[in-house]
Design an enzyme around this catalytic site. Sequence first.
Site, PDB file in Angstrom:
ATOM      1  N   GLU A 144      36.254  43.529  49.922  1.00 51.61           N
ATOM      2  CA  GLU A 144      35.463  44.704  50.319  1.00 51.61           C
ATOM      3  C   GLU A 144      34.144  44.346  50.991  1.00 51.61           C
ATOM      4  O   GLU A 144      33.540  45.178  51.654  1.00 51.61           O
ATOM      5  CB  GLU A 144      35.186  45.568  49.078  1.00 51.61           C
ATOM      6  CG  GLU A 144      36.464  46.076  48.449  1.00 51.61           C
ATOM      7  CD  GLU A 144      36.256  46.614  47.036  1.00 51.61           C
ATOM      8  OE1 GLU A 144      35.967  47.795  46.916  1.00 51.61           O
ATOM      9  OE2 GLU A 144      36.378  45.835  46.077  1.00 51.61           O
ATOM     10  N   SER A 194      42.655  46.888  42.109  1.00 50.18           N
ATOM     11  CA  SER A 194      41.481  47.570  42.651  1.00 50.18           C
ATOM     12  C   SER A 194      40.278  46.665  42.478  1.00 50.18           C
ATOM     13  O   SER A 194      40.325  45.667  41.756  1.00 50.18           O
ATOM     14  CB  SER A 194      41.230  48.869  41.892  1.00 50.18           C
ATOM     15  OG  SER A 194      40.820  48.585  40.571  1.00 50.18           O
ATOM     16  N   ALA A 195      39.185  47.065  43.114  1.00 53.80           N
ATOM     17  CA  ALA A 195      37.893  46.402  42.926  1.00 53.80           C
ATOM     18  C   ALA A 195      37.981  44.899  43.201  1.00 53.80           C
ATOM     19  O   ALA A 195      37.276  44.103  42.585  1.00 53.80           O
ATOM     20  CB  ALA A 195      37.353  46.654  41.509  1.00 53.80           C
ATOM     21  N   SER A 196      38.844  44.519  44.138  1.00 57.08           N
ATOM     22  CA  SER A 196      38.979  43.107  44.517  1.00 57.08           C
ATOM     23  C   SER A 196      39.159  42.227  43.290  1.00 57.08           C
ATOM     24  O   SER A 196      38.666  41.107  43.223  1.00 57.08           O
ATOM     25  CB  SER A 196      37.757  42.642  45.325  1.00 57.08           C
ATOM     26  OG  SER A 196      37.602  43.458  46.454  1.00 57.08           O
ATOM     27  N   LYS A 215      35.961  34.265  43.701  1.00 57.07           N
ATOM     28  CA  LYS A 215      35.506  35.636  43.439  1.00 57.07           C
ATOM     29  C   LYS A 215      36.411  36.573  44.240  1.00 57.07           C
ATOM     30  O   LYS A 215      37.184  36.126  45.076  1.00 57.07           O
ATOM     31  CB  LYS A 215      34.059  35.834  43.929  1.00 57.07           C
ATOM     32  CG  LYS A 215      33.053  34.874  43.347  1.00 57.07           C
ATOM     33  CD  LYS A 215      31.656  35.132  43.915  1.00 57.07           C
ATOM     34  CE  LYS A 215      30.671  34.073  43.386  1.00 57.07           C
ATOM     35  NZ  LYS A 215      29.313  34.256  43.911  1.00 57.07           N
ATOM     36  N   GLY A 216      36.284  37.855  44.002  1.00 57.79           N
ATOM     37  CA  GLY A 216      36.984  38.830  44.833  1.00 57.79           C
ATOM     38  C   GLY A 216      36.318  38.911  46.198  1.00 57.79           C
ATOM     39  O   GLY A 216      35.116  38.670  46.328  1.00 57.79           O
ATOM     40  N   GLY A 227      48.717  44.149  51.311  1.00 60.86           N
ATOM     41  CA  GLY A 227      48.174  43.571  52.534  1.00 60.86           C
ATOM     42  C   GLY A 227      47.157  42.485  52.245  1.00 60.86           C
ATOM     43  O   GLY A 227      46.869  41.649  53.087  1.00 60.86           O
ATOM     44  N   GLN A 228      46.632  42.483  51.013  1.00 62.32           N
ATOM     45  CA  GLN A 228      45.634  41.468  50.684  1.00 62.32           C
ATOM     46  C   GLN A 228      46.282  40.104  50.482  1.00 62.32           C
ATOM     47  O   GLN A 228      45.609  39.088  50.536  1.00 62.32           O
ATOM     48  CB  GLN A 228      44.822  41.900  49.451  1.00 62.32           C
ATOM     49  CG  GLN A 228      45.446  41.626  48.084  1.00 62.32           C
ATOM     50  CD  GLN A 228      46.497  42.634  47.674  1.00 62.32           C
ATOM     51  OE1 GLN A 228      47.324  43.045  48.480  1.00 62.32           O
ATOM     52  NE2 GLN A 228      46.497  43.032  46.428  1.00 62.32           N
ATOM     53  N   GLY A 229      47.594  40.090  50.226  1.00 63.11           N
ATOM     54  CA  GLY A 229      48.288  38.812  50.130  1.00 63.11           C
ATOM     55  C   GLY A 229      48.296  38.211  48.743  1.00 63.11           C
ATOM     56  O   GLY A 229      48.371  36.986  48.587  1.00 63.11           O
TER      57      GLY A 229
END
Lengths: 779, 170
Positions: A732, A533-535, A728-729, A494-496
């Site tokens: 979250e 994980s963790a962006s 950057k991530g 879903g984050q693409g």
Amino acid sequence: MTTAPERAIDQRDALGEPSDPYPQGQVGRPVLRYGGGDRTSGAQRFVADLRFPGSLQVALVTVPVGCADVLGIDVTAARAVPGVVDVVTAADLPSPMPRFGVSHTDRPVLADGRVNYHGEPVAAVVAETLDAAQAAARAVHVDFRELPGVYTLDDALAPGAHRVQEPSLRPGHALADSNVLEEAHYAWGDVEAEEARTEVVVEETYTFPMVTHFPIEPGGTVAVPTDSGGLDVYSPVQHPYLLQRTLASVLGLPLNQVRVFAPDPGGGFGGKQNPKLEPLLAFLALRTRRTCRLVLSLEETFQSMRRAGCRIAARTGFTADGALTFHSVEADFLIGAYADVAPRVMGKGSYVAAGPYRIPGVRIDARAVMTNTTPSTAFRGFGSPQVSWALESQLDAGARRLGLDGLEIRRRNLVAKGEAFVRGESAATADGEWQQSLDKAAELIGWGTPLPPGRGRGIAVGIKPGATSGLSQSLVRLLADGSAIVYAGTSDMGQGARTLWQQIVADELGAPLEQVSVVSGDTGTVPFDLQTSASRSTVFMGSAVLEACKDVRRRVLDLYAESTGVPPEQLGERPGVLVTPDGELALPEAARVALGSLRGEFIGQGTRRLRGKGKHPLGGDAAFYEFNATAIEVEVDRETGELLLTRHVTVSDVGTELNPLQVVSQDEGAAIMGLGHSQMEQLLLDEHGRIRNLGALDYRIPTFKDVPVELVSAAVENHDGPGPYGSKGISEGALLCTAGALGAAVADAAGVVIRDLPLTPERVWTAIQAACPEEQDAQ
Amino acid sequence: MTSTARVPDHLDADELQTVTLTVNGSERTVAVPTHRTLLDGLREEVGLPGTKSCCAEGECGACTVLLDGRAVNSCLVLCVEAEGHEVTTVEGLSADGLTDLQEEFLNAGAVQCGFCIPGQVVSAEYLLRTNPDPDEVQIREALSGNLCRCAGYQRIVRAVQATAARRSER
Ligand code: FES
Ligand code: FES
């Protein structure tokens, strides 16, 4: 009139510099989601949509309590149900029971004589149809004795409390004979000396509820035995390579005999990171020599993932002008019956328990406390929302005592770029101009402008450490016609992620966007990626894809030289282009010339590795920090305790937006998820450790009606991240400090301070009544 | 203490019933036990997995289909109840390629993991057919039975508004 959503996009357009690294390129543009068409038309295949002709269906057997000894299991009636192929209990699995887990190898494939949480399977039925499997699961007779399980922090920490974990599972560990699985301690400065020069001390205790991920896709697993004695496993996991490794080690197979297909998760949020029921399905498939399929119900999903609840006792000191002097914290994380990754959630969350502030004296003592509840796991924010709730509330309490406002006290204490906010051996310094986000949030909420009666505002900030080690590998194939295929093992939940790889490759190789495709979700064909994980994916996999593109360009240059006879030193390359003595050639054209009549393709490889540091308590320095400032304006209905959010602003420090549309989607989504745990979500247990609000009927998450009247997402871009083009991530940030901002807004609007989440109407109303008894009289 | 088997008394009731219904314009006949929901019937028997299952109790909207033109949660309808009725699923809406509404979902950034989206699209289509020019409050109200954990709510509202605008120009 423009609507709230339009305003959000307009705001974003007006903010910051244009982020296009290549003005004509795809990176930095709101490119539409890769695979989006299938996701809207119903053609996207999630795990439950995959068809496996001739497969067997699995149903799980559980007992209706949270903690019990299993005295016996009678499967006679179940086996007699027509269509049943197998009924498997612990006795049918290898002895000793195989166990697995990311931080401790403690989780059994099936409950082994002891049920440690409600919903832990004690047996599994395999049948030709789901109806038969479910009927037979009901016919399994389990004889059990309920034990005095521990379901709360107080239960678990009481002297003589039932031990959730067999002490023998942690031989020699100092805490083995307790329910504390692990502790984390961080300290710097001299808290006692700082207290001596402190004007105001605030001492309070805060709680954060257990909440569940509630992905709209409940998920499931299909295990297919292969002719060579191995397994193909389909599971919508965030970490396919971890699942592969776990299955291989539990089954004693080499990695190449375990192939994990990871269909896109229908929402993950951390809940689909680590193996849970997959090892069981693997054993079932190997036993029956048939394909075994388990599709979870939403209730079963609730029973397999949640966020750690938390209780935080904090003492915080301020000088007369609002400078923080010390902060001391005791944080107990209520983890579950098995470790999963919860000790790391505790350790990483509490590492930032003093926030992004300049505090000379800090002491943080945190514990991961086991209880007979659903194992808690990673959940968007990873421990930061819990500690942020306490810290941000402490700041506002100090500000109120000193006559400062929430913005001013944060301005006075927030670290500048390059300044340490964690001191001592494992120091961490600010890697962004964080005050810009705070100022932007204040500006967008209209901080300081007059409000009608009954309304209030709050502002808060949050940080979260990104990945502290990592490895992502990618392959990019540039085909003879100039189209390209990217192999990247990031799960697109879903984050693409795939959209970004498409954009990067289009720019770096000069391929048209629609001629770049992405392969993921198959450990058999796609190179290794540590985890989604963790962006981390933009920074880690994005860099690997970028490196693979550069590798392709170098190979094009070399072969072009060989094919044309132009000396390589007279050639150069840059994104999308080969530079020749006769001028610039578009890279696809150069590739065509280089490949010649045999055609073929170029294969580039890219790797991004971040090695950990052995001595660092987090295993290494964070690759980046997510920073967010959130400001909320709320109207409190004093008669009902209901909150109406009139405006909600979130500003994240993103480095560079590679795709502004996807950043907005992720940011808004995180903000609303933050409102979930701030306003309404909490798992409630009964005295037997059963989840009372098990399912969508009784566990409420935000709906369309809970979205603030205006929700504004903005970003700060300084191109200062470690990812491609300074990124950057970002996934979250917007939920890290939602609770603190909302709590402060409610305090401002209604004059009541609440320290227990969620801020339900009942809690708000009760607090108002307690604070203003005259209102009670008037009714 | 024991957790007992209620011996499945419905096994005999598992006799298959023949149901004929119209799905996305074509007549389909399926043989299902009486307890089979329309959701499972569509996914498993008719072979249209675009309609999703999440809560299976009428709370999330992932399973939304049109039944005789009205949006319903197909997990709350039995297959046998659909005998003789007309069902439109998300696949039926997009039989000729993406609709304007589906395009606007993409344009607005409303689609993240996508699991809730088929249900959202069907509910939004129903809204626009019954109220071609909904305001924001009406959209939020009409779609409030469709959960999205990725929480693209604000994006979805925008998509519905953009579609309404496009349709009013035609
Ligand atoms: S699956 Fe039907 S409403 Fe949730
Ligand atoms: S897009 Fe993921 S649940 Fe809605």
